[in-house]
Design a protein around this motif. Sequence first.
Motif, short mmCIF file in Angstrom:
data_model
loop_
_atom_site.label_atom_id
_atom_site.label_comp_id
_atom_site.label_asym_id
_atom_site.label_seq_id
_atom_site.Cartn_x
_atom_site.Cartn_y
_atom_site.Cartn_z
N TYR A 108 0.78 -1.27 -0.02
CA TYR A 108 -0.03 0.05 0.11
C TYR A 108 0.92 1.37 0.03
N GLU A 116 -8.41 -3.03 -1.97
CA GLU A 116 -7.68 -2.39 -3.06
C GLU A 116 -7.39 -1.13 -2.20
N LEU A 117 -7.96 -0.82 -1.33
CA LEU A 117 -7.48 0.61 -0.32
C LEU A 117 -7.67 0.37 1.03
N LEU A 121 -7.57 2.93 4.78
CA LEU A 121 -7.51 4.19 5.42
C LEU A 121 -6.96 4.57 6.85
N LEU A 149 -5.40 8.27 2.81
CA LEU A 149 -5.96 7.24 1.97
C LEU A 149 -4.60 6.48 1.33
N LEU A 150 -4.60 5.18 1.45
CA LEU A 150 -3.71 4.17 1.05
C LEU A 150 -4.27 3.13 -0.10
N VAL A 151 -3.41 3.14 -1.30
CA VAL A 151 -3.86 2.31 -2.30
C VAL A 151 -2.82 1.37 -2.67
N LYS A 152 -3.37 0.24 -3.21
CA LYS A 152 -2.30 -0.72 -3.64
C LYS A 152 -1.76 -0.36 -5.09
N LYS A 167 -2.49 1.59 -9.74
CA LYS A 167 -3.47 2.80 -10.12
C LYS A 167 -2.65 3.89 -10.38
N VAL A 190 -6.40 7.60 -9.26
CA VAL A 190 -6.17 7.77 -7.73
C VAL A 190 -6.99 9.00 -7.63
N LEU A 192 -10.46 8.44 -7.60
CA LEU A 192 -10.69 7.82 -6.43
C LEU A 192 -10.86 8.60 -5.20
#
Length: 653
Positions: free
Chosen positions: A226, A316-317, A319, A329-332, A335, A340, A343
């Motif tokens: 992440y 996928e995300l 927080l 906010l953290l995402v894999k 993206k 992003v 999102l």
Amino acid sequence: MEVQVEAAPAWQVPPGCCVSVRVGESLKQRKLDSKVPAKYQFDGLDSWKRAKIGVYQLVGTCTVPLDPSGKTSEEVTLASSDPKQGSIKLRVSAGPTDVKAAEVSKQQRVDDTEAAYGYLSHHKVEQRLGDAVRALLRMKPEDPFDFLCRQLKADSPLQQASATKTQVLPPQAGKNDFKQSAKILPQGVVPVKVPSAAAAAAAAVPKVGRAPQVAPEPPVLSGDRYQPVGSFQLEGLRGVCGADERLEVERVLSKALLELEGDFMGEYFPLPASTSWAGRPGSLQPAEISQLMSKGILFKAAQPNGRGVFVAESEELALWINESAHLQLLVKPGKLQDSVAGLIDRLTSALDGLLSQDGYALLQQPLPLRPQAALQLQGLSGFSSLDGRLQAERVLSKALLDLEGDFAGEYFPAPGSTSWGGRPGGLLAEEAKDLTSKGLLFDAAEPKGRGVFVADSKELALWINEAAHVQLLVKPGTSQHEVSSLVDRLTTALDGALCHDGYSLLQLPPILQPQAAFQLQGLRPSTCMSNAEAQEAERVLSRAFAELEGDLEGEYFPLPGSSSCPLRPGGASPEESDCLLQKGLLFSAPEPAGRGIFVSRDQELAVWINEARAHIQVLLKPSLSLDEVGKQVERLVQALHGSVQESGYALIA
């Protein structure tokens, strides 16, 4: 699983209320009665799920006839329970479904298969059988069938297996039978590969059982981790310093997040030891802690109350609540920047309506600065001593306050420090709150001689005596070329002032950061394992590291004070510990035995053994791309696989 919902004694149920329970895609609804509880049955749950409960008031009702032999369509009128509402008119159509017998039979087989898998998963049959067989291969009992029966009847197969076999004995201190030719030193001297005698000595430590002949293949790695991509504040609240503010942020945000639907639907996990969230008045389960740690999304905090992690069901995300901002906010990976941005827009739009009910709004902020480079004062040895830190603070703060242009800024000593003449009383409470909200204030057991310099532009900051004399912090996403350029400009600007005191700045190798985590299959997670299990993990892994070759060659350093490694009966020496500390590689643990650090010869890779989050944590340069991280981690795991397999274990991500 049965879910039961009933009205609390203190609440009088309004007439015509219904209660619904949604688990995943399954939604069930019943009338809510003050005397009779509503019960729901959900089958096939094989993992933790979040049940969404809704209470609705009946507006109107009617009865419609259904004829299975033909199609019907009619307009119906519902009698409203609210006189002000008036009558309700609906059009209802119904008819037979054209489904072939073969399709019905196929669907029935699918349903039967899913029910069978649900049954096996619900009772953990496959997991228990697998654990029992793995224990059988390690123990090699004379009567395998009796052993399997006892394993399957036990509450915990792995714990029972450990109880039926001789426990792991703490390794005895042994004499170092090889001459060490290199240490980790800051002046370009690098560690050498441990000779084969080291592997033999490591292998001589008592094992748990014998190694099986067949072991699983090494795990397939995706390199996913992440990344923070957005930071937000609740308008009307300040920072994350005050306990009351953190609790209010957690209350408001957790309530709003649990109302999200679609790909934002998920679950909120308060930090371990937190007692502030009503939804989880007790601590998290060990399995939940281990899972969050393995994903790299469980952060540490001295004060856990009011802090936690929200994870979407799609994974996928995620927080963070009250880490260094109210919401991050953290995402894999995978993206693109535009997705992003989309999102973030969708998330803020979904949350704003919910937050407005409590009188708040979400404001996007710049992401917190992150450490990207480390520098050392040439002529000063480390910063573990108070005198060394005080001298470094005096020299550096004086030089930093003389900077001009985009480097001009202000120096803030660490909270509680009284060592800096410019602030003999330390930081003001408001300043500490502001720095904490920006993620710029680091924790230190001994604050004297430590602090942070913040540029007026807020584009960069410098930590003084955190894990090096100087650490440069810049915005996430800054390229390595930009970081190198900043370091060159900064050292050029500072060297003129530092030379008057007889010092100069020397850039250290990049500070490595955790990028991947693994467990040894067959041992309990590091969050709940015993000292004997920690030493068993160290035995297996240190032996595997001793056999690495090429650019993966390196040296293993047990934690200072550890007596579990026969090659280093006293653990790392003071000089080695100081150097590891300067490079940000030395972690602390209440019990040092069974724990340590492996560092590659080129110092571009390090591995923590039994830190707190996993049996293995791989540390690499933060400047590497996600693909480069994935390839490097996969190379390491493939290289370790053979030796780990010979010891009867397997690495799992």
